[in-house]
Design an enzyme around this catalytic site. Sequence first.
Site, PDB file in Angstrom:
ATOM      1  N   ASP A 149       0.895  -1.288   0.043  1.00 22.29           N
ATOM      2  CA  ASP A 149      -0.023   0.237  -0.155  1.00 22.29           C
ATOM      3  C   ASP A 149       0.864   1.346   0.155  1.00 22.29           C
ATOM      4  O   ASP A 149       0.914   2.093   0.987  1.00 22.29           O
ATOM      5  CB  ASP A 149      -0.958   0.031   1.327  1.00 22.29           C
ATOM      6  CG  ASP A 149      -1.935   0.846   1.431  1.00 22.29           C
ATOM      7  OD1 ASP A 149      -2.284   1.932   0.202  1.00 22.29           O
ATOM      8  OD2 ASP A 149      -2.755   1.261   2.335  1.00 22.29           O
ATOM      9  N   GLU A 191      -2.379   9.814  -1.131  1.00 21.94           N
ATOM     10  CA  GLU A 191      -3.716   9.156  -1.229  1.00 21.94           C
ATOM     11  C   GLU A 191      -4.261   8.842  -0.188  1.00 21.94           C
ATOM     12  O   GLU A 191      -5.650   8.916   0.083  1.00 21.94           O
ATOM     13  CB  GLU A 191      -3.176   7.733  -2.045  1.00 21.94           C
ATOM     14  CG  GLU A 191      -4.360   7.008  -2.661  1.00 21.94           C
ATOM     15  CD  GLU A 191      -4.910   5.817  -1.617  1.00 21.94           C
ATOM     16  OE1 GLU A 191      -6.044   5.353  -1.723  1.00 21.94           O
ATOM     17  OE2 GLU A 191      -4.196   5.719  -0.502  1.00 21.94           O
ATOM     18  N   GLU A 192      -3.467   8.604   0.937  1.00 18.12           N
ATOM     19  CA  GLU A 192      -4.148   8.243   2.241  1.00 18.12           C
ATOM     20  C   GLU A 192      -4.720   9.329   3.076  1.00 18.12           C
ATOM     21  O   GLU A 192      -4.384  10.534   2.947  1.00 18.12           O
ATOM     22  CB  GLU A 192      -3.154   7.728   3.064  1.00 18.12           C
ATOM     23  CG  GLU A 192      -2.331   6.426   2.675  1.00 18.12           C
ATOM     24  CD  GLU A 192      -2.975   5.128   2.453  1.00 18.12           C
ATOM     25  OE1 GLU A 192      -4.259   5.151   2.884  1.00 18.12           O
ATOM     26  OE2 GLU A 192      -2.673   4.111   2.163  1.00 18.12           O
ATOM     27  N   ASP A 238      -2.762  -1.029  -6.967  1.00 16.38           N
ATOM     28  CA  ASP A 238      -2.921  -0.617  -5.564  1.00 16.38           C
ATOM     29  C   ASP A 238      -3.290  -1.950  -4.680  1.00 16.38           C
ATOM     30  O   ASP A 238      -3.896  -2.802  -5.234  1.00 16.38           O
ATOM     31  CB  ASP A 238      -4.013   0.228  -5.298  1.00 16.38           C
ATOM     32  CG  ASP A 238      -3.962   0.974  -3.987  1.00 16.38           C
ATOM     33  OD1 ASP A 238      -2.965   0.820  -3.015  1.00 16.38           O
ATOM     34  OD2 ASP A 238      -4.986   1.936  -3.738  1.00 16.38           O
ATOM     35  N   HIS A 325      -3.789  -1.788   6.109  1.00 19.59           N
ATOM     36  CA  HIS A 325      -3.882  -0.723   7.112  1.00 19.59           C
ATOM     37  C   HIS A 325      -3.535  -1.355   8.628  1.00 19.59           C
ATOM     38  O   HIS A 325      -3.939  -0.871   9.525  1.00 19.59           O
ATOM     39  CB  HIS A 325      -4.952  -0.012   7.070  1.00 19.59           C
ATOM     40  CG  HIS A 325      -5.456   1.008   6.004  1.00 19.59           C
ATOM     41  ND1 HIS A 325      -6.172   1.996   5.938  1.00 19.59           N
ATOM     42  CD2 HIS A 325      -4.378   1.100   4.937  1.00 19.59           C
ATOM     43  CE1 HIS A 325      -5.832   2.745   4.940  1.00 19.59           C
ATOM     44  NE2 HIS A 325      -4.937   2.166   4.032  1.00 19.59           N
TER      45      HIS A 325
END
Length: 364
Positions: A149, A191-192, A238, A325
């Site tokens: 990620d 992105e996060e 991704d 995550h």
Amino acid sequence: MRLQALSIPLLLSLLSSSTAYTQISDDLLKTLIPNPSDTDFDLSPSNADSLLGPLLITRVPGTPGQRAAQEHFTRFATKHIPEWKLSWQNSSSPTPLSKGNPVPFHNIILRREPPWARKRGEGNVGLLTLAAHYDSKMIQGGDFIGATDSAAPCAVLMWVARELEKVLGRLWGDGEDGTGEGVQILLLDGEEAFVSWTDTDSLYGSRALAAAWENTTYPALSTFRNPLRQISLFVLLDLLGSPNPNVPSYFQTTHWAYQRMATLEGRLRGLGLLESKPMHPFLPDGAKMATEFTRAFIGDDHEPFMKRGAPVLHLIPSPFPEVWHRLEDDGAHLDMATVRDWARITLAFVLEWLDAGKLEKIQT
Ligand SMILES: [Zn+2]
């Protein structure tokens, strides 16, 4: 006369997008898809020759890790793909954690246009666009690496660029009269979400880039009005690098492109050119029927581009990797055979898109 000068590039671009590409023969696939070296995807952050290792650090925007990742990309581009034009698209924005202070976001664009693009000028050659985000999520209470990620997808794209460049000279020659597209790689920042995913707390880099490109106008007689329109296909990688990925076909409008990639995966496996032994193909949806598509999709960096009309192929597994995550999303939890196979499949897809099948004829 003037009208004719206008119609030739238009005609050529229509031809290049509509002519049937040549399927790459089995023999040619075997020579064009190399095995990644041990160094290419080495996990050590201190191995500067590894494409992946130096990215296995925290890469939060506004921190030293972000700058280290950028230096890794620029060093790679200078050393391995000097023919590619590197540019930056910078922006800044406060985040829910920055107390009103701007946080910097830096997208890196690596662009390789064919020699005939020079003569025709800016905005006249389409671009296959491959993207992944390089920032990592800020997670309280630990160093989140984000190996799937999206460190691994970034390294995959670097490998694809380097191996592709070895073929482009032969494929494109120096001719200014060729047809076909170029390719660009977007290494996206921010992105996060910093707190939780909302329209404003996510996709900082891709939102800024899509807006900037929409506002960049090419000369009046160009085939494409702006860099957004130049995107023939936006391929977003991704959350790749865990074993047994299941990547569905999300969009009916680009299912044909998904099918091409799924077919290549099957052919590469049949030829023994892939090393993973998954329980099912990475891309199992080749036979998905038109009636089976829903309007559901996963929020990600493609959104700002898709909203503005770019066709999107989203390569993200569903379900997400188990490590998603979590602090376990590190180098040790990557399945390296899967990472290397994504690199091979992506390279094959790009080569086919650029019509490398015709190399057979050039060679003989
Ligand atoms: Zn994430």
